[in-house]
Each structure stands twice: as C-alpha cells, then as structure tokens.
Write a protein that holds these residues in place. Structure first.
Motif, PDB file in Angstrom:
ATOM      1  N   ALA A  42     -27.492   3.734  14.056  1.00 55.73           N
ATOM      2  CA  ALA A  42     -28.371   4.315  14.155  1.00 55.73           C
ATOM      3  C   ALA A  42     -29.734   4.160  15.419  1.00 55.73           C
ATOM      4  CB  ALA A  42     -29.485   3.771  12.667  1.00 55.73           C
ATOM      5  N   ASP A  43     -29.359   2.989  15.266  1.00 60.23           N
ATOM      6  CA  ASP A  43     -30.063   2.131  17.050  1.00 60.23           C
ATOM      7  C   ASP A  43     -29.548   2.637  18.116  1.00 60.23           C
ATOM      8  OD1 ASP A  43     -31.957   0.750  15.566  1.00 60.23           O
ATOM      9  OD2 ASP A  43     -31.442  -1.262  16.241  1.00 60.23           O
ATOM     10  N   LEU A  44     -28.269   2.451  18.040  1.00 54.73           N
ATOM     11  CA  LEU A  44     -27.003   3.012  19.256  1.00 54.73           C
ATOM     12  C   LEU A  44     -26.248   4.168  18.913  1.00 54.73           C
ATOM     13  CD1 LEU A  44     -27.363  -0.601  20.962  1.00 54.73           C
ATOM     14  CD2 LEU A  44     -28.959   1.359  21.931  1.00 54.73           C
ATOM     15  N   PRO A  45     -26.350   5.182  19.003  1.00 52.05           N
ATOM     16  CA  PRO A  45     -25.555   6.385  18.541  1.00 52.05           C
ATOM     17  C   PRO A  45     -24.602   6.517  19.850  1.00 52.05           C
ATOM     18  CG  PRO A  45     -27.546   7.119  18.830  1.00 52.05           C
ATOM     19  CD  PRO A  45     -27.572   5.944  18.990  1.00 52.05           C
ATOM     20  N   ARG A  46     -23.198   6.731  19.611  1.00 49.60           N
ATOM     21  CA  ARG A  46     -22.104   6.945  19.777  1.00 49.60           C
ATOM     22  C   ARG A  46     -22.349   6.143  21.506  1.00 49.60           C
ATOM     23  NH1 ARG A  46     -24.069  10.435  17.505  1.00 49.60           N
ATOM     24  NH2 ARG A  46     -25.134  12.085  19.378  1.00 49.60           N
ATOM     25  N   ALA A  47     -22.451   4.933  21.064  1.00 53.15           N
ATOM     26  CA  ALA A  47     -22.860   3.425  22.471  1.00 53.15           C
ATOM     27  C   ALA A  47     -21.619   3.536  22.920  1.00 53.15           C
ATOM     28  CB  ALA A  47     -23.490   2.120  21.984  1.00 53.15           C
ATOM     29  N   ARG A  48     -22.108   2.975  24.917  1.00 54.40           N
ATOM     30  CA  ARG A  48     -20.889   3.097  25.836  1.00 54.40           C
ATOM     31  C   ARG A  48     -21.099   1.701  26.184  1.00 54.40           C
ATOM     32  NH1 ARG A  48     -23.981   6.662  28.021  1.00 54.40           N
ATOM     33  NH2 ARG A  48     -25.138   5.491  28.958  1.00 54.40           N
ATOM     34  N   TRP A  49     -20.651   0.847  25.509  1.00 54.20           N
ATOM     35  CA  TRP A  49     -20.335  -0.696  25.399  1.00 54.20           C
ATOM     36  C   TRP A  49     -19.953  -1.544  26.972  1.00 54.20           C
ATOM     37  CZ3 TRP A  49     -22.930  -2.363  21.179  1.00 54.20           C
ATOM     38  CH2 TRP A  49     -23.298  -1.422  20.054  1.00 54.20           C
ATOM     39  N   ASP A  50     -20.969  -2.244  27.146  1.00 54.36           N
ATOM     40  CA  ASP A  50     -20.590  -3.293  28.372  1.00 54.36           C
ATOM     41  C   ASP A  50     -20.832  -4.878  27.421  1.00 54.36           C
ATOM     42  OD1 ASP A  50     -20.423  -4.530  30.870  1.00 54.36           O
ATOM     43  OD2 ASP A  50     -21.918  -4.198  31.445  1.00 54.36           O
ATOM     44  N   LEU A  51     -19.169  -5.185  27.763  1.00 51.14           N
ATOM     45  CA  LEU A  51     -19.828  -6.764  27.872  1.00 51.14           C
ATOM     46  C   LEU A  51     -19.113  -7.779  28.698  1.00 51.14           C
ATOM     47  CD1 LEU A  51     -16.447  -6.762  24.947  1.00 51.14           C
ATOM     48  CD2 LEU A  51     -18.700  -6.770  24.918  1.00 51.14           C
ATOM     49  N   LYS A  52     -20.689  -8.654  28.800  1.00 46.39           N
ATOM     50  CA  LYS A  52     -21.078  -9.257  30.388  1.00 46.39           C
ATOM     51  C   LYS A  52     -19.845 -10.637  30.589  1.00 46.39           C
ATOM     52  CE  LYS A  52     -25.298  -7.207  30.669  1.00 46.39           C
ATOM     53  NZ  LYS A  52     -24.464  -6.117  32.145  1.00 46.39           N
ATOM     54  N   VAL A  53     -20.398 -11.259  29.181  1.00 49.55           N
ATOM     55  CA  VAL A  53     -19.252 -12.540  28.817  1.00 49.55           C
ATOM     56  C   VAL A  53     -18.450 -12.796  27.540  1.00 49.55           C
ATOM     57  CG1 VAL A  53     -19.891 -14.558  28.602  1.00 49.55           C
ATOM     58  CG2 VAL A  53     -21.255 -13.620  29.898  1.00 49.55           C
ATOM     59  N   GLU A  57     -21.993 -12.277  25.053  1.00 51.61           N
ATOM     60  CA  GLU A  57     -22.835 -11.485  25.813  1.00 51.61           C
ATOM     61  C   GLU A  57     -23.162  -9.884  25.948  1.00 51.61           C
ATOM     62  OE1 GLU A  57     -25.595 -12.998  28.408  1.00 51.61           O
ATOM     63  OE2 GLU A  57     -24.494 -14.834  28.575  1.00 51.61           O
ATOM     64  N   TRP A  58     -23.186  -8.483  26.164  1.00 51.94           N
ATOM     65  CA  TRP A  58     -23.099  -7.175  25.857  1.00 51.94           C
ATOM     66  C   TRP A  58     -24.602  -6.269  26.519  1.00 51.94           C
ATOM     67  CZ3 TRP A  58     -25.942  -4.224  21.804  1.00 51.94           C
ATOM     68  CH2 TRP A  58     -25.977  -4.909  21.459  1.00 51.94           C
ATOM     69  N   SER A  59     -24.877  -5.403  26.664  1.00 52.02           N
ATOM     70  CA  SER A  59     -25.874  -4.454  26.565  1.00 52.02           C
ATOM     71  C   SER A  59     -24.810  -3.393  26.304  1.00 52.02           C
ATOM     72  CB  SER A  59     -25.822  -4.191  28.143  1.00 52.02           C
ATOM     73  OG  SER A  59     -25.015  -4.147  29.173  1.00 52.02           O
ATOM     74  N   ALA A  60     -25.429  -2.674  26.008  1.00 47.02           N
ATOM     75  CA  ALA A  60     -24.917  -0.779  25.400  1.00 47.02           C
ATOM     76  C   ALA A  60     -26.021   0.205  25.431  1.00 47.02           C
ATOM     77  CB  ALA A  60     -24.693  -0.769  24.411  1.00 47.02           C
ATOM     78  N   ALA A  61     -25.562   1.539  26.446  1.00 47.10           N
ATOM     79  CA  ALA A  61     -26.656   2.695  25.907  1.00 47.10           C
ATOM     80  C   ALA A  61     -26.233   3.974  25.079  1.00 47.10           C
ATOM     81  CB  ALA A  61     -26.100   3.023  27.722  1.00 47.10           C
ATOM     82  N   GLY A  62     -26.649   3.529  23.912  1.00 47.51           N
ATOM     83  CA  GLY A  62     -25.600   4.856  22.948  1.00 47.51           C
ATOM     84  C   GLY A  62     -26.633   6.257  23.624  1.00 47.51           C
ATOM     85  N   SER A  63     -25.828   7.346  23.196  1.00 42.68           N
ATOM     86  CA  SER A  63     -26.233   8.538  23.496  1.00 42.68           C
ATOM     87  C   SER A  63     -28.098   9.397  23.260  1.00 42.68           C
ATOM     88  CB  SER A  63     -25.437   9.542  22.820  1.00 42.68           C
ATOM     89  OG  SER A  63     -25.275   9.544  21.446  1.00 42.68           O
ATOM     90  N   GLY A  71     -27.596  -8.179  24.017  1.00 45.71           N
ATOM     91  CA  GLY A  71     -27.224  -8.483  23.156  1.00 45.71           C
ATOM     92  C   GLY A  71     -26.678  -9.499  23.467  1.00 45.71           C
ATOM     93  N   VAL A  72     -26.798 -10.825  22.360  1.00 43.27           N
ATOM     94  CA  VAL A  72     -25.917 -11.556  22.084  1.00 43.27           C
ATOM     95  C   VAL A  72     -25.266 -11.749  21.112  1.00 43.27           C
ATOM     96  CG1 VAL A  72     -26.041 -14.588  22.206  1.00 43.27           C
ATOM     97  CG2 VAL A  72     -27.317 -12.764  23.713  1.00 43.27           C
ATOM     98  N   ASP A  73     -24.379 -11.985  20.438  1.00 39.90           N
ATOM     99  CA  ASP A  73     -23.064 -12.107  19.253  1.00 39.90           C
ATOM    100  C   ASP A  73     -22.438 -13.481  19.509  1.00 39.90           C
ATOM    101  OD1 ASP A  73     -23.850  -9.690  19.594  1.00 39.90           O
ATOM    102  OD2 ASP A  73     -21.645  -8.790  18.122  1.00 39.90           O
ATOM    103  N   VAL A  74     -22.338 -14.005  18.175  1.00 36.81           N
ATOM    104  CA  VAL A  74     -21.583 -15.388  17.608  1.00 36.81           C
ATOM    105  C   VAL A  74     -20.494 -14.828  16.610  1.00 36.81           C
ATOM    106  CG1 VAL A  74     -21.079 -17.216  16.850  1.00 36.81           C
ATOM    107  CG2 VAL A  74     -22.917 -16.548  18.653  1.00 36.81           C
ATOM    108  N   PHE A  75     -19.565 -14.836  17.266  1.00 35.07           N
ATOM    109  CA  PHE A  75     -18.336 -15.167  16.015  1.00 35.07           C
ATOM    110  C   PHE A  75     -17.538 -15.954  15.330  1.00 35.07           C
ATOM    111  CE2 PHE A  75     -18.322 -10.659  18.408  1.00 35.07           C
ATOM    112  CZ  PHE A  75     -18.610 -10.494  17.549  1.00 35.07           C
TER     113      PHE A  75
END
Length: 120
Positions: free
Chosen positions: A60-71, A82-88, A96-100
């Motif tokens: 909902a925040d980033l519909p149909r996003a283009r994801w850019d994985l940085k690290v 680490e990532w960024s994204a541009a939604g439509s 963006g930062v995630d840990v899995f």
C-alpha cells in the motif's frame, strides 16, 4: 516432491524476492515458517496471516515498486539487507533496512524499516 527444508538462505531469499516483485502475498507467506515473526515500527506480526498483513501494508505504501538492493550480507542463517524502492504511486523509500533469520528452509523472522517520502 521438493524438500523445502533443504533450501539455503540464498534460495529462500531468491524465492522471496520473486514473490515480492509480483506482490504475491500467498507466495511471500509460503516462504515464512508457520509461526514466523515480522517486526516493524508498526508492530509485530506473527504467523503467515500476520506476514500477509505486514506485506499488504508495504505494498500500500509502495505499490508496484521497483526495488534497488544496495547491500546483501549473508552470515550463516542471517541476512542483512539495505534497499530503496520507488513505488508507482506518489511515494518512494529512500532507505530501507531488513534483517532476516532463516532456518529449516524458511524465513523464521524478519525485521524491516524504511523511510517513506513523497516522490518529487
């Protein structure tokens, strides 16, 4: 039949990425353990239904996003991302930062945080 428990963290993340790009909530949830946790600034979601809810908010925040994985840093059963994204729509995520945490061929836990900003 394919033994999901034999998947490596990299294989799980590849599957997760494909599901994320297609915004397939069922496929996303299938990569998580039944009792997995998703921890975000908006709260803690537990189980596959909670995972679906958390990712529905992201889409909902980033519909149909283009994801850019940085690290992407894998360390055993962990992944730091680490990532960024541009939604439509009118938003983008500048940072963006995630840990899995992976175990038994599934995502056991994930955290994510991103800074949402209007697209100029």
């Amino acid at each position: 039949m394919y033994d999901v428990s034999a998947r490596s963290p990299q294989e799980i993340f590849t599957s997760h990425g494909k599901a994320l790009e297609s915004e397939d909530l069922d496929a996303i949830a299938a990569n998580f353990a039944e009792n997995a946790m998703l921890v975000t600034p908006r709260g803690v979601r537990v189980g596959r239904e909670g995972i679906r809810e958390g990712f529905a908010e992201l889409f909902a925040d980033l519909p149909r996003a283009r994801w850019d994985l940085k690290v992407q840093t894998f360390a055993g059963d962990f992944l730091f991302l680490e990532w960024s994204a541009a939604g439509s729509g009118h938003n983008h995520a500048a940072h963006g930062v995630d840990v899995f945490i992976f175990r038994d061929g599934l995502i056991q836990a994930q955290t994510f945080h991103y800074t949402l900003a209007p697209t100029s």
